[in-house]
Design a protein around this motif. Sequence first.
Motif, PDB file in Angstrom:
ATOM      1  N   LYS A   9       0.998  -1.143   0.072  1.00 44.53           N
ATOM      2  CA  LYS A   9      -0.025   0.022   0.199  1.00 44.53           C
ATOM      3  C   LYS A   9       0.757   1.386   0.030  1.00 44.53           C
ATOM      4  O   LYS A   9       0.338   2.504  -0.314  1.00 44.53           O
ATOM      5  N   GLY A  10       2.224   1.198   0.095  1.00 47.59           N
ATOM      6  CA  GLY A  10       3.015   2.159   0.247  1.00 47.59           C
ATOM      7  C   GLY A  10       3.312   2.736  -1.172  1.00 47.59           C
ATOM      8  O   GLY A  10       2.959   2.284  -2.055  1.00 47.59           O
ATOM      9  N   SER A  11       3.836   4.196  -1.088  1.00 49.53           N
ATOM     10  CA  SER A  11       4.109   4.786  -2.432  1.00 49.53           C
ATOM     11  C   SER A  11       4.867   4.072  -3.365  1.00 49.53           C
ATOM     12  O   SER A  11       4.638   3.997  -4.829  1.00 49.53           O
ATOM     13  N   VAL A  12       5.912   3.455  -2.998  1.00 47.24           N
ATOM     14  CA  VAL A  12       7.009   2.799  -3.845  1.00 47.24           C
ATOM     15  C   VAL A  12       6.261   1.519  -4.338  1.00 47.24           C
ATOM     16  O   VAL A  12       6.337   1.174  -5.520  1.00 47.24           O
ATOM     17  N   SER A  13       5.637   0.553  -3.470  1.00 47.10           N
ATOM     18  CA  SER A  13       5.320  -0.802  -3.888  1.00 47.10           C
ATOM     19  C   SER A  13       4.095  -0.631  -4.527  1.00 47.10           C
ATOM     20  O   SER A  13       3.927  -1.488  -5.497  1.00 47.10           O
ATOM     21  N   SER A  14       3.288   0.188  -4.413  1.00 47.39           N
ATOM     22  CA  SER A  14       2.026   0.308  -5.207  1.00 47.39           C
ATOM     23  C   SER A  14       2.197   0.936  -6.634  1.00 47.39           C
ATOM     24  O   SER A  14       1.639   0.333  -7.396  1.00 47.39           O
ATOM     25  N   GLY A  15       3.409   1.709  -6.878  1.00 48.62           N
ATOM     26  CA  GLY A  15       3.882   2.030  -8.120  1.00 48.62           C
ATOM     27  C   GLY A  15       4.458   0.813  -8.705  1.00 48.62           C
ATOM     28  O   GLY A  15       4.225   0.605 -10.033  1.00 48.62           O
ATOM     29  N   ILE A  16       5.225  -0.057  -8.130  1.00 48.90           N
ATOM     30  CA  ILE A  16       5.648  -1.442  -8.602  1.00 48.90           C
ATOM     31  C   ILE A  16       4.474  -2.241  -9.304  1.00 48.90           C
ATOM     32  O   ILE A  16       4.433  -2.803 -10.176  1.00 48.90           O
ATOM     33  N   ASN A 172      10.101   2.028 -11.119  1.00 44.31           N
ATOM     34  CA  ASN A 172      10.469   1.466 -12.459  1.00 44.31           C
ATOM     35  C   ASN A 172      11.710   0.654 -12.393  1.00 44.31           C
ATOM     36  O   ASN A 172      11.829  -0.375 -13.063  1.00 44.31           O
ATOM     37  N   VAL A 173      12.807   1.280 -11.651  1.00 42.89           N
ATOM     38  CA  VAL A 173      13.865   0.611 -11.490  1.00 42.89           C
ATOM     39  C   VAL A 173      13.642  -0.717 -10.689  1.00 42.89           C
ATOM     40  O   VAL A 173      14.194  -1.868 -11.400  1.00 42.89           O
ATOM     41  N   ALA A 174      12.899  -0.705  -9.811  1.00 39.34           N
ATOM     42  CA  ALA A 174      12.577  -2.101  -9.001  1.00 39.34           C
ATOM     43  C   ALA A 174      11.798  -3.023 -10.059  1.00 39.34           C
ATOM     44  O   ALA A 174      12.196  -4.310  -9.925  1.00 39.34           O
ATOM     45  N   LYS A 175      11.003  -2.622 -10.663  1.00 35.22           N
ATOM     46  CA  LYS A 175       9.965  -3.254 -11.775  1.00 35.22           C
ATOM     47  C   LYS A 175      11.047  -4.159 -12.414  1.00 35.22           C
ATOM     48  O   LYS A 175      11.143  -5.355 -12.785  1.00 35.22           O
ATOM     49  N   VAL A 259      19.094   5.177 -12.775  1.00 34.46           N
ATOM     50  CA  VAL A 259      17.801   5.057 -13.331  1.00 34.46           C
ATOM     51  C   VAL A 259      17.910   4.855 -14.751  1.00 34.46           C
ATOM     52  O   VAL A 259      17.291   3.791 -15.496  1.00 34.46           O
ATOM     53  N   GLU A 260      18.620   5.726 -15.409  1.00 36.20           N
ATOM     54  CA  GLU A 260      18.665   5.655 -16.896  1.00 36.20           C
ATOM     55  C   GLU A 260      19.401   4.360 -17.400  1.00 36.20           C
ATOM     56  O   GLU A 260      19.110   3.817 -18.420  1.00 36.20           O
ATOM     57  N   LYS A 261      20.562   3.762 -16.601  1.00 38.69           N
ATOM     58  CA  LYS A 261      21.088   2.621 -16.880  1.00 38.69           C
ATOM     59  C   LYS A 261      19.962   1.548 -16.771  1.00 38.69           C
ATOM     60  O   LYS A 261      20.072   0.523 -17.962  1.00 38.69           O
ATOM     61  N   ILE A 262      19.099   1.309 -15.794  1.00 39.31           N
ATOM     62  CA  ILE A 262      18.536   0.200 -15.778  1.00 39.31           C
ATOM     63  C   ILE A 262      17.132   0.434 -16.505  1.00 39.31           C
ATOM     64  O   ILE A 262      16.663  -0.602 -16.877  1.00 39.31           O
TER      65      ILE A 262
END
Length: 282
Positions: A9-16, A172-175, A259-262
């Motif tokens: 439910k957090g901002s990062v995980s919900s984005g992933i 996006n990086v985590a995904k 970010v750009e590399k990944i």
Amino acid sequence: MKVFLYGAKGSVSSGIQKLLQKDGHKVFAGTRNPESETNSDLIQWVFADAKQVSQGLEILDSVESVFLMSPPGLTNQYEILAPWIEKAKNINLKKIVLMTAMGVEFAPQESPFRKTEILLENSGLNWNIIRPNWFMQNFHTYWLEGIKKDSKLYFPGGKAKASFIDVKDIANVAKVLLTTNEYNNTAFTITGNESLSHEEVAEKISKVTKNKIEYVDVDPSAFENSLINAGLSKDYAAFMRMIAQALKDGHAEAITDSVEKITGSKPNSFSDYVNENAKAWN
């Protein structure tokens, strides 16, 4: 691919979660109250609670990769996340991505964040660690009240600069890391593509909102007390004061190309972030 997200439910995980579903991956989303959420073909809500660290671990038997992070407001990261890493070791899980924070690699080995990183690094599993800088989103969440109520941005950062990162870029990086093996067993510091002082941040918000926002370099003790008064624990308020001091000492200024590399895309600029969230400050 089947992926478990801690703190869904957090901002990062919900984005992933949204990014994974968009690509057709099945998400098992960890939350304290899964019964209140709606399941679908691409998402199943499951139990995960930082206050009940030994429960819910069995979901790892059903997934291939895992995203772990310590819930905000808590300082016992190792106690919370170690059971998940140990379970993953026992079943030889394919991949873990752990989010900590910028500069953790320089912390004492017994500090909770670094201790958790070391456990993962020595697990024998495929892993990635992402260490993001301060979130851009803090300015319309944690620091919002002062901006809206007093037209002031209160923070003990002095004139130091920080390469603030948008949580969308972290997601996006985590995904990518959760669904590929190209960068296995590597840690990445995740930043935006520019470093700004809090005074410059106040100017950018002022320009978009048409309201003069003044940056106030508050006393660290006052900052810590304000966090406690806002409901944070004394331990976490002290932790926030400590990392704010690290920013003030210049340790958050560095810019990386992670970010750009990944992802293949440049990170969101602070100006873009402000334009996208202008309504939050009005």
